[in-house]
Design a protein around this motif. Structure first.
Motif, PDB file in Angstrom:
ATOM      1  N   ALA A 129       0.829  -1.208   0.000  1.00 25.02           N
ATOM      2  CA  ALA A 129       0.000   0.000   0.000  1.00 25.02           C
ATOM      3  C   ALA A 129       0.862   1.256   0.000  1.00 25.02           C
ATOM      4  O   ALA A 129       0.551   2.238  -0.692  1.00 25.02           O
ATOM      5  N   THR A 130       1.953   1.229   0.755  1.00 25.07           N
ATOM      6  CA  THR A 130       2.854   2.384   0.785  1.00 25.07           C
ATOM      7  C   THR A 130       3.513   2.600  -0.576  1.00 25.07           C
ATOM      8  O   THR A 130       3.636   3.728  -1.051  1.00 25.07           O
ATOM      9  N   ILE A 131       3.942   1.507  -1.207  1.00 25.69           N
ATOM     10  CA  ILE A 131       4.540   1.611  -2.539  1.00 25.69           C
ATOM     11  C   ILE A 131       3.527   2.178  -3.536  1.00 25.69           C
ATOM     12  O   ILE A 131       3.859   3.015  -4.373  1.00 25.69           O
ATOM     13  N   GLN A 132       2.293   1.718  -3.420  1.00 24.89           N
ATOM     14  CA  GLN A 132       1.242   2.226  -4.307  1.00 24.89           C
ATOM     15  C   GLN A 132       1.051   3.726  -4.108  1.00 24.89           C
ATOM     16  O   GLN A 132       0.925   4.488  -5.083  1.00 24.89           O
ATOM     17  N   ASP A 133       1.045   4.171  -2.872  1.00 30.01           N
ATOM     18  CA  ASP A 133       0.861   5.597  -2.581  1.00 30.01           C
ATOM     19  C   ASP A 133       2.003   6.436  -3.117  1.00 30.01           C
ATOM     20  O   ASP A 133       1.792   7.544  -3.629  1.00 30.01           O
ATOM     21  N   HIS A 134       3.240   5.927  -2.988  1.00 32.89           N
ATOM     22  CA  HIS A 134       4.407   6.711  -3.385  1.00 32.89           C
ATOM     23  C   HIS A 134       4.690   6.651  -4.888  1.00 32.89           C
ATOM     24  O   HIS A 134       5.073   7.668  -5.492  1.00 32.89           O
ATOM     25  N   PHE A 135       4.512   5.467  -5.479  1.00 38.81           N
ATOM     26  CA  PHE A 135       4.967   5.271  -6.855  1.00 38.81           C
ATOM     27  C   PHE A 135       3.880   4.776  -7.807  1.00 38.81           C
ATOM     28  O   PHE A 135       4.134   4.650  -9.005  1.00 38.81           O
ATOM     29  N   GLY A 136       2.716   4.436  -7.270  1.00 43.81           N
ATOM     30  CA  GLY A 136       1.665   3.911  -8.125  1.00 43.81           C
ATOM     31  C   GLY A 136       1.838   2.450  -8.477  1.00 43.81           C
ATOM     32  O   GLY A 136       1.145   1.936  -9.361  1.00 43.81           O
ATOM     33  N   GLY A 137       2.750   1.740  -7.780  1.00 47.84           N
ATOM     34  CA  GLY A 137       2.999   0.327  -8.040  1.00 47.84           C
ATOM     35  C   GLY A 137       4.444   0.069  -8.388  1.00 47.84           C
ATOM     36  O   GLY A 137       5.293   0.967  -8.278  1.00 47.84           O
ATOM     37  N   VAL A 138       4.736  -1.150  -8.795  1.00 45.03           N
ATOM     38  CA  VAL A 138       6.099  -1.521  -9.169  1.00 45.03           C
ATOM     39  C   VAL A 138       6.113  -2.170 -10.550  1.00 45.03           C
ATOM     40  O   VAL A 138       5.110  -2.698 -11.015  1.00 45.03           O
ATOM     41  N   ASP A 139       7.271  -2.112 -11.171  1.00 43.77           N
ATOM     42  CA  ASP A 139       7.508  -2.780 -12.449  1.00 43.77           C
ATOM     43  C   ASP A 139       8.439  -3.977 -12.296  1.00 43.77           C
ATOM     44  O   ASP A 139       8.410  -4.905 -13.106  1.00 43.77           O
ATOM     45  N   ILE A 140       9.280  -3.925 -11.254  1.00 42.84           N
ATOM     46  CA  ILE A 140      10.311  -4.945 -11.039  1.00 42.84           C
ATOM     47  C   ILE A 140      10.269  -5.373  -9.579  1.00 42.84           C
ATOM     48  O   ILE A 140      10.239  -4.527  -8.674  1.00 42.84           O
ATOM     49  N   ILE A 141      10.265  -6.673  -9.353  1.00 42.49           N
ATOM     50  CA  ILE A 141      10.392  -7.233  -8.010  1.00 42.49           C
ATOM     51  C   ILE A 141      11.617  -8.134  -7.992  1.00 42.49           C
ATOM     52  O   ILE A 141      11.748  -9.026  -8.835  1.00 42.49           O
ATOM     53  N   VAL A 142      12.495  -7.916  -7.026  1.00 40.78           N
ATOM     54  CA  VAL A 142      13.620  -8.822  -6.796  1.00 40.78           C
ATOM     55  C   VAL A 142      13.471  -9.386  -5.388  1.00 40.78           C
ATOM     56  O   VAL A 142      13.578  -8.647  -4.402  1.00 40.78           O
ATOM     57  N   ASN A 143      13.189 -10.673  -5.294  1.00 42.90           N
ATOM     58  CA  ASN A 143      13.039 -11.335  -4.003  1.00 42.90           C
ATOM     59  C   ASN A 143      14.398 -11.834  -3.541  1.00 42.90           C
ATOM     60  O   ASN A 143      14.830 -12.933  -3.902  1.00 42.90           O
ATOM     61  N   SER A 144      15.058 -10.987  -2.744  1.00 38.83           N
ATOM     62  CA  SER A 144      16.412 -11.286  -2.280  1.00 38.83           C
ATOM     63  C   SER A 144      16.467 -11.630  -0.798  1.00 38.83           C
ATOM     64  O   SER A 144      17.467 -12.173  -0.329  1.00 38.83           O
ATOM     65  N   ALA A 145      15.404 -11.321  -0.058  1.00 31.98           N
ATOM     66  CA  ALA A 145      15.416 -11.572   1.383  1.00 31.98           C
ATOM     67  C   ALA A 145      15.585 -13.058   1.672  1.00 31.98           C
ATOM     68  O   ALA A 145      14.972 -13.909   1.028  1.00 31.98           O
ATOM     69  N   SER A 146      16.432 -13.361   2.645  1.00 33.88           N
ATOM     70  CA  SER A 146      16.701 -14.751   2.995  1.00 33.88           C
ATOM     71  C   SER A 146      17.164 -14.815   4.443  1.00 33.88           C
ATOM     72  O   SER A 146      17.664 -13.818   4.986  1.00 33.88           O
ATOM     73  N   LEU A 147      16.975 -15.964   5.058  1.00 35.28           N
ATOM     74  CA  LEU A 147      17.426 -16.185   6.435  1.00 35.28           C
ATOM     75  C   LEU A 147      18.265 -17.453   6.433  1.00 35.28           C
ATOM     76  O   LEU A 147      17.743 -18.552   6.215  1.00 35.28           O
ATOM     77  N   PHE A 148      19.561 -17.286   6.636  1.00 35.64           N
ATOM     78  CA  PHE A 148      20.506 -18.406   6.532  1.00 35.64           C
ATOM     79  C   PHE A 148      20.826 -18.907   7.932  1.00 35.64           C
ATOM     80  O   PHE A 148      21.664 -18.337   8.629  1.00 35.64           O
ATOM     81  N   GLN A 149      20.128 -19.957   8.341  1.00 36.28           N
ATOM     82  CA  GLN A 149      20.344 -20.534   9.666  1.00 36.28           C
ATOM     83  C   GLN A 149      20.400 -22.054   9.568  1.00 36.28           C
ATOM     84  O   GLN A 149      19.730 -22.657   8.731  1.00 36.28           O
ATOM     85  N   ARG A 150      21.191 -22.645  10.446  1.00 30.71           N
ATOM     86  CA  ARG A 150      21.320 -24.097  10.473  1.00 30.71           C
ATOM     87  C   ARG A 150      20.029 -24.720  10.993  1.00 30.71           C
ATOM     88  O   ARG A 150      19.437 -24.229  11.957  1.00 30.71           O
ATOM     89  N   THR A 151      19.612 -25.800  10.359  1.00 30.87           N
ATOM     90  CA  THR A 151      18.453 -26.569  10.831  1.00 30.87           C
ATOM     91  C   THR A 151      18.772 -28.053  10.673  1.00 30.87           C
ATOM     92  O   THR A 151      18.378 -28.682   9.690  1.00 30.87           O
TER      93      THR A 151
END
Length: 249
Positions: A75-97
Motif C-alpha cells: 500500500a505504501t509503494i502504491q501511494d508513493h509510486f503507483g505500483g512496481v515494475d520490477i520485483i527482486v526477491n532477495s530476502a533470505s534467512l541463513f540458519q542451520r536446521t
C-alpha cells in the motif's frame, strides 16, 4: 524491459547481495524501494547511496513472512509510486536446521522467509503490475535448490521451493510478466568466516575464486532486460556446481 524510469522493489535490499542489486538498479535509472526487516541503518545507508546515483529511493521496514506487513508495504509503494515494475526477491534467512531437530521454530522461520515471503510479495504487487501492462520478477536462489546441504534442511528446501515458485509464476503470469531466478554461488564470505574455510570454498569452484555481489547484480540486470527469457534460472557460481570433477579420482 528498459530499467530506466521503472519502479523496483528489492526485498532484503539493504546489505550484501541485495545492496548490490539495489545500487545496480539505481545506477540504471530505476526508482528503488529497499525492503528490510531489522537492518535499519544499512537500509538508510543504501538509500543514501542510491540517491547519490540520482535515483528516487525509499526504505521500507517489513517482515516479508508477515502477510499483513507485506500488504502494508504494498500500500505504501502504491501511494508513493503507483505500483512496481520490477520485483527482486532477495530476502533470505541463513540458519542451520539439523534434522531431526528438537525444535521447529527455526524451520518455520527460515521457510516462511524463503517461501511465504516471495509468495506474499508477488501476490500483493502482481495485480498492480498487470494493470501497468508489464513486469519482471527475479528470485534469488542458490545451489541448495539442487544439492542438499548438510545441516541446512530448511534453507535447502526453501530455495528449492522458490525455484519451483519461479517456474510456476512464469507459467501463471505470462505473457504480461516474466519470472526468472538467479542461483548465486560463493560471492561474498559471511562475517567471521575463517580464511582457510574461505580458501577451501574458492578452491571448489572452476574459477578458483570467490565472486562479487556485483556479479549477481549483473545477472539480475540481464534477466530484467532480456525480453525473451522467462521461467529460467541463471547460475552465477564460478563453476562451483561442477567443480567437484576437478578433484574427483
Amino acid at each position: 524491459m528498459e530499467i530506466s524510469g521503472k519502479v523496483a522493489l528489492v526485498t532484503g535490499g539493504a546489505h550484501r547481495v541485495g545492496r548490490a542489486i539495489t545500487l545496480m538498479l539505481a545506477g540504471a535509472g530505476a526508482h528503488v524501494v529497499v525492503n528490510y526487516h531489522t537492518s535499519a541503518d544499512a537500509a538508510q545507508q543504501t538509500v543514501a547511496e542510491a540517491r547519490a546515483l540520482g535515483a528516487t529511493a525509499l526504505a521500507l521496514q517489513g517482515d516479508v513472512a508477515d502477510w499483513s506487513a507485506v500488504q502494508a508495504m504494498a500500500a505504501t509503494i502504491q501511494d508513493h509510486f503507483g505500483g512496481v515494475d520490477i520485483i527482486v526477491n532477495s530476502a533470505s534467512l541463513f540458519q542451520r536446521t539439523p534434522f531431526p531437530t528438537p525444535e521447529i521454530d527455526t524451520w518455520k522461520r527460515v521457510t516462511a522467509v524463503s517461501i511465504d515471503g516471495p509468495f506474499f510479495v508477488c501476490n500483493s504487487l502482481v495485480p498492480g503490475m498487470k494493470a501497468r501492462g508489464s513486469g519482471v520478477i527475479v528470485n534469488l536462489v542458490d545451489l541448495s535448490a539442487w544439492q542438499p546441504w548438510p545441516h541446512f534442511t530448511a534453507h535447502a528446501v526453501g530455495k528449492a521451493a522458490l525455484l519451483a515458485l519461479t517456474r510456476q509464476l512464469a507459467l501463471e503470469l505470462a505473457p504480461i510478466i516474466r519470472v526468472n531466478a538467479v542461483a548465486a554461488g560463493p560471492v561474498l564470505p559471511p562475517p567471521g568466516m575463517a580464511p582457510d574455510r574461505a580458501a577451501a570454498i574458492a578452491k571448489r569452484t572452476l574459477l578458483g575464486r570467490w565472486g562479487h555481489p556485483d556479479d549477481v547484480a549483473q545477472a539480475v540486470r540481464y534477466l530484467i532486460e532480456a525480453d525473451y527469457v522467462t521461467g529460467e534460472v541463471l547460475t552465477v557460481d564460478g563453476g562451483e556446481r561442477y567443480g567437484w570433477g576437478r578433484h574427483a579420482g
